[in-house]
Structures are given as C-alpha cells and as structure tokens.
Design an enzyme around this catalytic site. Structure first.
Site, mmCIF file in Angstrom:
data_model
loop_
_atom_site.group_PDB
_atom_site.id
_atom_site.type_symbol
_atom_site.label_atom_id
_atom_site.label_comp_id
_atom_site.label_asym_id
_atom_site.label_seq_id
_atom_site.Cartn_x
_atom_site.Cartn_y
_atom_site.Cartn_z
ATOM 1 N N GLY A 155 0.855 -1.192 0.000
ATOM 2 C CA GLY A 155 0.000 0.000 0.000
ATOM 3 C C GLY A 155 0.889 1.239 0.000
ATOM 4 N NE ARG A 156 -1.934 5.943 2.270
ATOM 5 C CZ ARG A 156 -3.099 5.393 2.608
ATOM 6 N NH1 ARG A 156 -4.045 5.273 1.722
ATOM 7 N NH2 ARG A 156 -3.308 4.997 3.833
ATOM 8 C CB ILE A 157 3.284 2.443 4.678
ATOM 9 C CG1 ILE A 157 2.424 3.553 5.298
ATOM 10 C CG2 ILE A 157 4.564 2.235 5.481
ATOM 11 C CD1 ILE A 157 1.861 3.238 6.680
ATOM 12 N NE ARG A 238 -2.634 -1.507 14.275
ATOM 13 C CZ ARG A 238 -2.180 -0.274 14.035
ATOM 14 N NH1 ARG A 238 -0.893 -0.050 13.824
ATOM 15 N NH2 ARG A 238 -2.999 0.753 14.035
ATOM 16 C CD GLU A 267 1.406 -2.526 19.893
ATOM 17 O OE1 GLU A 267 2.256 -3.073 19.178
ATOM 18 O OE2 GLU A 267 0.991 -1.369 19.739
ATOM 19 C CG HIS A 285 2.696 1.039 17.854
ATOM 20 N ND1 HIS A 285 1.632 0.166 17.895
ATOM 21 C CD2 HIS A 285 2.539 1.750 16.700
ATOM 22 C CE1 HIS A 285 0.872 0.350 16.823
ATOM 23 N NE2 HIS A 285 1.401 1.299 16.090
ATOM 24 C CB ALA A 287 6.656 3.224 12.667
HETATM 25 C C1 DGY Z 1 -1.345 3.845 12.811
HETATM 26 O O1 DGY Z 1 -1.572 4.972 12.379
HETATM 27 O O2 DGY Z 1 -2.069 2.878 12.589
HETATM 28 C C2 DGY Z 1 -0.135 3.713 13.654
HETATM 29 O O3 DGY Z 1 0.130 2.403 13.994
HETATM 30 C C3 DGY Z 1 -0.277 4.569 14.879
HETATM 31 O O4 DGY Z 1 0.987 4.964 15.226
#
Ligand code: DGY
Length: 322
Positions: A155-157, A238, A267, A285, A287
């Site tokens: 996806g975008r990331i 995730r 977590e 968590h 990022a």
């Molecule tokens: C998200 O935007 O889903 C990230 O995991 C939150 O930091």
C-alpha cells in the site's frame, strides 16, 4: 447546545482548540488509559469520540452509547474498531490515511539499518563499558546495500519504503493482495512475486499489511522456514500479523537471522524472550512518531470528527474506498 465529544487520550493543544470551537469537549490531557468500563461510562452521553488504537470500539461498547454518531481514530490502522458493529448502529468511523506514510517509511528504514548493522546491540555494549578498542571482527553485520528487499503489503507505506531502497542499490520484490499497475511498479522499482518467492528471495522482509482476520499470523513458523537463514524480518505494521511466539523460536534457532520490531501481538506486553534475544531491535510502536506527523494525525482525526458531526460526510470515512 454544542454536541458533546470525548477525546480518549492526550492530544496536541491545537487539536483540542479546534474541537472546542465546535463541541463541548471532555479531554483526557492526563493521558489516563481507559478500560472498557471507564470508556463506556465516559461515552454514555457523547455524540462523538476521538480515539486511539488503545481503545476497543466494539458492539458491547456501542450498545452502551446510544447517542454516539462518530468515532474518529488517530491512526491509519483501525483494527481496534468493529466496523460492522459501527455500521449496524449507524456510527461513522474514520482513520488518518496518507499523513503518516513518509514518517513510517523513514522509521522502517531506521529499523532495517539498525537490525542489519546491529546498532542497538553495539550501543548497549558500549554503554555497558565493555568496549576495549577497535577489532576487525567486532559486531559484524549484514550489508543492506545491493541486497534484496521483500515487501509484503504494497500500500502507500510499502511503496514509500520501496522507493527509499533505490539509494541502497537494492533489488525490490513485493507481494500484495493485488498486483499494482505497471506505472506504480516502475515508480517503486519493484517486481511482483508470489508469496513463496518473496519468502525465498528476500534478504530483508518488511511487512506492511493492515491487521485483520485475513492477515492474522500471515508470517509464522511455516513462512519463516521458507526464508533464507540469514534473512531479516521487519514489522512496523501491526502486531498479530506476525506470530510472535513462532518468531522467537525462529530467532533462537537461527531459522532467520534477526528482526526489527515496532509492533507486538499483545502490546504493550512483549513476548518475554524478545527482551533476552540480542538479534532483535525493539521499539515501542513509534514508527509514525515524528512531531510533525503526530500533530497532523491528531488534526486530521479532529477534522474528521467535525465533518462527521456537522455534515455527516467525514473525508476519511471507513471502510476505505477499494
Ligand atoms: C497507525 O496509524 O495505525 C499507527 O500504527 C499509529 O501509530
């Protein structure tokens, strides 16, 4: 009378100020985590909520919030929200897509480099006063440059991570639920391969799929067994996408060489063995956590809530467009 809303956790003051112009706001600037009971009580008389991934929004909760019309998550992920329950009860749900892609991709690269070049392990050694001088074979790592990056979830990331690989002269392979257009593949310098090929060929495998029942433990013992013995796994997506217990075993046995992890199955609890392993880089968590990005996320969530309760048409209504 202004609609009443709850902000479940601490947010930046500009988001609170913006919300206060439209709503009667109950903030939580003390950042006290809310258990399901506290959340239900706080939401019982509210029209809307600004939520985070720490609060579970499910049917049992919604049943106790008869006035609730909108739940706006400060996150792109929305696995904490039961969308079916929201739809059944006429509650709009939104997320914050787009604003955190670059920061999350940058951080994925921080994990890739830290894991491959053993940055945190070496720093801990130095801080512990163990360094006695330069040695030829000290903290030998794995080269990132000219290696093969595998991306699961484009996806975008995932695409932003792929584009950054060019500077390291890497080969980029990806697997995704659907193949991307030739134009996007070209832009990312990435080639589509089967899941098995991805596992077999990646030196560094970075996962970027959202969490859902379909992606639960998509990477587990069977998949680790198909990876190269020297391979590195990165997860800034995730918890639950990776089977943490199986990963611990794979790291102990050397089935794969190392992992860089920003997210975990339960977590903030961690599988205890992660803390004992030296071939794993662990972060809490974060990022997306550059100041500019977290501000944008909070503001976008606030804008979604204002649009939801004033026009009924928030820009980032879930489910996302196909
Ligand atoms: C998200 O935007 O889903 C990230 O995991 C939150 O930091």
């Amino acid at each position: 009378m202004k609609p009443k809303i709850l902000v479940t956790r601490e947010v930046f003051s500009e988001a609170l100020d913006f919300l206060s112009r439209h709503f009667d706001v109950t903030p939580n600037q003390a950042d006290t985590p809310m258990n399901p009971e506290a959340l239900a009580e706080a939401l019982a008389d509210k029209d809307g909520a600004l939520t985070t991934l720490s609060e579970r929004i499910d049917d049992a909760l919604l049943a106790r919030c008869p006035k609730l019309k909108a739940v706006c998550n400060i996150a792109v992920g929305f696995n904490n929200i039961d969308l079916k329950a929201c739809q059944a009860r006429g509650v709009m749900a939104t997320n914050t897509p787009g604003v955190l892609d670059a920061s999350t991709a940058d951080f994925t690269w921080a994990l890739i480099l830290a894991t491959a070049r053993r940055v945190t392990e070496a720093e801990q050694y130095l801080r512990a006063g163990k360094w006695t001088g330069w040695k030829l074979k000290q903290f030998l790592g794995t080269d990132v440059n000219h290696s093969t990056l595998g991306i699961l979830g484009m996806g975008r990331i995932g695409q932003a991570v792929a584009r950054r690989a060019r500077g390291f002269d890497m080969t980029v392979l990806y697997h995704n639920s659907r193949r991307l257009s030739a134009e996007v593949e070209k832009d990312c310098h990435a080639a589509y391969v089967s899941m098995d090929d991805l596992l077999a060929r990646a030196d560094i495998l970075s996962v970027h799929t959202p969490y859902s029942p379909a992606t639960h433990h998509i990477l587990g013992a069977a998949q680790f067994a198909k990876m190269k013995p020297g391979a590195i796994l990165i997860n800034a997506a995730r918890g639950g996408v990776v089977d943490d217990a199986a990963l611990v075993e794979a790291l102990k046995r050397g089935t794969i060489a190392a992992a860089g992890l920003d997210v975990f199955e339960n977590e903030p609890a961690l599988h205890p063995d992660f803390l004992r392993l030296t071939n794993v880089v662990l972060t809490p968590h974060i990022a997306s956590s550059s100041e500019a990005t977290r501000r944008r996320m909070a503001m976008l969530a606030a804008e979604n809530l204002v649009a939801a309760l004033t026009t009924g048409k928030p820009p980032n209504l879930l489910p996302p467009p196909a």
